[in-house]
Enzyme design. Structure first.
Site, PDB file in Angstrom:
ATOM      1  CG  HIS A   1      44.259  30.508  31.419  1.00 32.27           C
ATOM      2  ND1 HIS A   1      45.269  30.628  30.509  1.00 32.27           N
ATOM      3  CD2 HIS A   1      43.170  31.052  30.842  1.00 32.27           C
ATOM      4  CE1 HIS A   1      44.813  31.218  29.433  1.00 32.27           C
ATOM      5  NE2 HIS A   1      43.547  31.491  29.611  1.00 32.27           N
TER       6      HIS A   1
ATOM      7  CB  CYS B   1      29.663  46.329  32.161  1.00 35.67           C
ATOM      8  SG  CYS B   1      30.675  47.570  31.362  1.00 35.67           S
TER       9      CYS B   1
HETATM   10  C1  PEP Z   1      35.404  49.314  33.493  1.00 34.97           C
HETATM   11  O1  PEP Z   1      36.306  50.133  33.304  1.00 34.97           O
HETATM   12  O2  PEP Z   1      34.627  49.340  34.470  1.00 34.97           O
HETATM   13  C2  PEP Z   1      35.202  48.204  32.551  1.00 34.97           C
HETATM   14  C3  PEP Z   1      34.187  47.390  32.653  1.00 34.97           C
HETATM   15  O3  PEP Z   1      36.157  48.012  31.616  1.00 34.97           O
HETATM   16  P1  PEP Z   1      37.567  47.309  31.889  1.00 34.97           P
HETATM   17  O4  PEP Z   1      37.499  46.748  33.283  1.00 34.97           O
HETATM   18  O5  PEP Z   1      37.724  46.272  30.849  1.00 34.97           O
HETATM   19  O6  PEP Z   1      38.515  48.441  31.748  1.00 34.97           O
END
Ligand code: PEP
Ligand code: MG
Length: 756
Positions: A361, A672
């Protein structure tokens, strides 16, 4: 030398390590170890050398050699230097006849007729050499050599502390490495906040359980009142997000399990501090073993709460902050949110935390406040008012900076401020390349604290909302209404913009503490993501209901399923959305059917995408997991992190396959994972054809600036070249050269953002 060991090697090893552990300082620990080794192996000399920045080796401890003068072996010299460069053991008799022998004046080494040197290797890098020598000409036997190699592993770890500890030869510009918590540079005076350590509390019997129980109820009430007072300050100075942390503490404090654990220890006859310690340990342990770094970092929250309660029990109250002029750097073991909030009204420019990691945090708040932070710094010795430099970009703290060093950092900070002003000016400009190709930049979110910064930095939507994060911050499964209001809050703040809400990505050792744990030998390949949700279908149904109701008839909702790897999993998930939607519509809710998509992160799904085209409205590449599973490298394991680079050719080829398919089939695709905020990776993502990226909010301005200075035409040749290379390092180098050739204002900042 002694031909065999008197007792087995494990016993010797244990004896040496145990006796060293009793030493009061690092120096005496190391001296004890060299004494013990020479005694146990019956050798005349045992010496420990530490590698310095210029690759010379400095003698830091010895049993048997003269230390009348400081001994430093020049880079690459002698047998010791050879052990360091070659990274392997040299075990020989008559070392003086070896061509690489290097005589250290006044050391009386000529008296010794055998030599065994073992490299100390920490995370693949030699940081010292352990040497034993004997008057007898026999080499060490293989058991002795093996024992020495095992001890070398332990010493390599100690060497890391030594490098930042008091034995360091310079007394100014002392560097301490930590974990990058929040980027940026700061120079200021230290303001130190240390807490009584609950972990050190002893197991003491109580005189009266009734009195201890009364004490617990008083302590709890006092803590609630103190946190309410703090909440007012935090809310005023830092807003909703940070204040919600205090709400989370309150919830933990009221958690029946926490209460039960404390009361059980008290009733078993122990004093309140011990009961508190046991309860905190038990709950924090459940978080610590979780795979997800977000959830793992929550172990700190319960420990913070434990310290706060212990402080109240001791009657210390909240420590007052010393008066100090000018920029301040907050330094401490477990920094509390309220202290940050109080200092935010003064000139707080940086944070140094002895504990914690990048997803703590404290790091999240530092990012939100836009000040640099370095986490998990060990061996720092600093007092109130000492000058300090925090380099959050490199994850370094510099103690006792010289005037020259301070001037240099002042200059860099000024330059950085000018660059930031420049970047901020572009926040409302589109992310558009020089040849007018539009790229959509969105924010990844999960904590309340990172919703608002996304908007501030110009995010065009939430490209990934990790719903497991609010689940973790809750004391039990959040009800449908609670979930609805959490999702509604995000959707409202991003009104008119898309929000990609991902269903729970939990399972096995990422399990929620209030759900029964499952033991799996290989959790990353186990019951995770959609596999968990489909096995706990009511959980998924509730979540989908809450999301549909939160979105109502707006067109913002994009439902995203994690870890899809088979047709059955996809079909079952979509069927559940359909039936839930119908059920709610029949009940009279005015809803709009959401866009349905999936994370592309389990490699097997790539080959199946053509079968699934008609079922999907979009796909989002999770490059973190896709790389983890393609490369068979644990994304959270520091021991193998040097091999984890999503620019590995195998990952690039798969990304190409995904994006080519999406283009051909007109299927919207975004990415992402962390690649989206790695400038070099972004170059290749754009070259491959990605036009939508989602990243942590603070990285958006810089990535936008990069995009605005690129001509996509220039990337065609670059990609062709990259796809001919067979190592991640060479691909990365190619991308770095390309960035270096760009004519853009904030390039220095780009170069500083290293891959995660
Ligand atoms: C990923 O796997 O790239 C993703 C965005 O999900 P997480 O990092 O939450 O597993
Ligand atoms: Mg993932």
């Amino acid at each position: 030398m002694a031909p065999s060991l008197p007792v087995n090697a494990l016993t010797i090893l244990t004896q040496i390590i145990q006796s060293a552990a009793r030493a009061s300082s690092l120096e005496s620990q190391i001296n004890l170890i060299v004494d013990q080794i020479s005694e146990q192996l019956a050798v005349d000399v045992c010496s420990l050398y530490r590698r310095l920045d210029d690759d010379s080796l400095s003698l830091v401890a010895t049993h048997g050699l003269s230390r009348s003068i400081p001994v430093v072996i020049p880079p690459g010299s002698g047998l010791v230097g050879k052990v360091m460069l070659g990274q392997h053991t040299i075990n020989i008799s008559e070392p003086s006849q070896h061509p690489d022998y290097f005589y250290v004046a006044h050391s009386h080494e000529e008296e010794f007729h055998s030599f065994c040197g073992v490299p100390l290797i920490y995370r693949g890098v030699v940081n010292g050499v352990l040497v034993v020598q004997s008057r007898r000409p026999d080499c060490l036997c293989s058991e002795q050599e093996a024992l020495l190699s095992t001890l070398a592993v332990h010493l390599a770890h100690l060497m890391i502390s030594l490098a930042s500890g008091p034995l360091r030869t310079r007394n100014e510009n002392i560097f301490h490495s930590g974990i990058r918590g929040a980027q940026g540079l700061a120079l200021g005076r230290a303001i130190v906040q240390l807490h009584p350590n609950l972990a050190k509390v002893q197991r003491l019997q109580s005189e009266s359980s009734v009195r201890e129980l009364e004490g617990w109820h008083h302590m709890k009430q006092a803590a609630i009142e103190e946190m309410c007072r703090e909440r007012v300050i935090v809310l005023k100075e830092m807003g909703d997000g940070p204040a919600s942390v205090l709400d989370a503490y309150q919830m933990m404090l009221q958690d029946p399990l926490f209460e039960q654990l404390i009361e059980a220890e008290i009733k078993a006859g122990f004093q309140l501090p011990w009961a508190l310690k046991k309860a905190v340990e038990s709950i924090s342990e459940q978080f610590r073993v979780m795979e997800d770094p977000y959830l793992r970092a929550r172990a700190e929250d319960i420990e913070h709460l434990g310290d706060k309660l212990y402080q109240i029990w001791k009657g210390d109250g909240e420590q007052s902050l010393p008066e100090s002029e000018g920029p301040l750097i907050l330094v401490g073991d477990r920094i509390s949110v309220s202290v940050i909030a109080k200092l935010a009204t003064r000139d707080l420019v940086g944070i140094v935390c002895f504990e914690g990691a990048a997803l703590s945090h404290i790091a999240v708040f530092a990012n939100a406040l836009g000040i640099p932070a370095v986490m998990g710094v060990e061996g720092l010795s600093v007092s109130n008012g000492d000058p300090l430099i925090v380099d959050g970009t490199r994850g370094e703290v510099i103690c006792a900076p010289s005037q020259v060093m301070q001037n240099e950092y002042r200059r860099m900070i000024r330059e950085r401020e000018l660059l930031d002003v420049r970047l901020q000016q572009d926040i409302h400009l589109p992310a558009e390349t020089l040849d007018h190709q539009r790229v959509t930049l969105m924010a990844n979110s999960g904590l309340q604290a990172d919703v608002e910064p996304g908007l501030r930095f110009g995010a065009e939507g939430v490209g990934l909302y990790r719903t497991e994060v609010p689940f973790m911050l809750s004391e039990s499964l959040p009800s449908e209404q609670e979930q609805e209001s959490i999702y509604q809050n995000v959707l409202r703040q991003y009104r008119g913009k898309p929000v990609y809400l991902r269903s729970l990505d939990i399972g096995s050792d990422k399990s929620l503490p209030y759900l029964p744990g499952i033991h799996e030998d290989n959790p990353a390949l186990g019951l995770r993501g959609i596999r968990y949700s489909l096995d706990n279908i009511s959980l998924l149904t509730t979540q989908v209901k809450a999301a549909l109701k939160a979105a109502g008839d707006s067109d913002q909702l994009h439902l995203l399923f994690p870890m899809i790897g088979s047709t059955e999993q996809l079909d079952e998930s979509i069927a559940l959305v359909k039936s839930t939607f119908e059920e709610l519509t029949v009940q009279g809710f005015a809803l709009r059917y959401p866009k349905i998509g999936m994370m592309v992160e389990v490699p097997s799904c790539i080959s199946l995408l053509p079968f699934w085209r008609s079922k999907l409205d979009f796909i989002s590449v999770g490059s973190n997991d896709l790389s983890q599973y393609l490369l068979a490298i644990d994304r959270n394991n520091p021991l193998v992190s040097k091999w984890f680079d999503p620019l590995h050719p195998a990952v690039l080829f798969e990304l190409k396959r995904i994006v080519d398919f999406a283009k051909a089939e007109d299927l919207p695709v975004s990415l992402c994972g962390e690649m989206a905020s790695d400038p070099v990776a972004v170059i290749f993502l754009l070259a491959l054809g990605f036009r939508q990226l989602s990243m942590s909010a603070a990285k958006i301005p810089l990535i936008k600036s990069l995009i605005r200075h690129i001509d996509l035409g220039d990337l065609v040749q670059l990609l062709t070249e990259a796809l001919r290379l067979d190592t991640a390092a060479s691909i990365r180098h190619l991308g770095e050269q390309f960035i270096a050739s760009l004519d853009m204002p904030c390039k220095e900042l780009l170069a500083e953002i290293k891959r995660p």
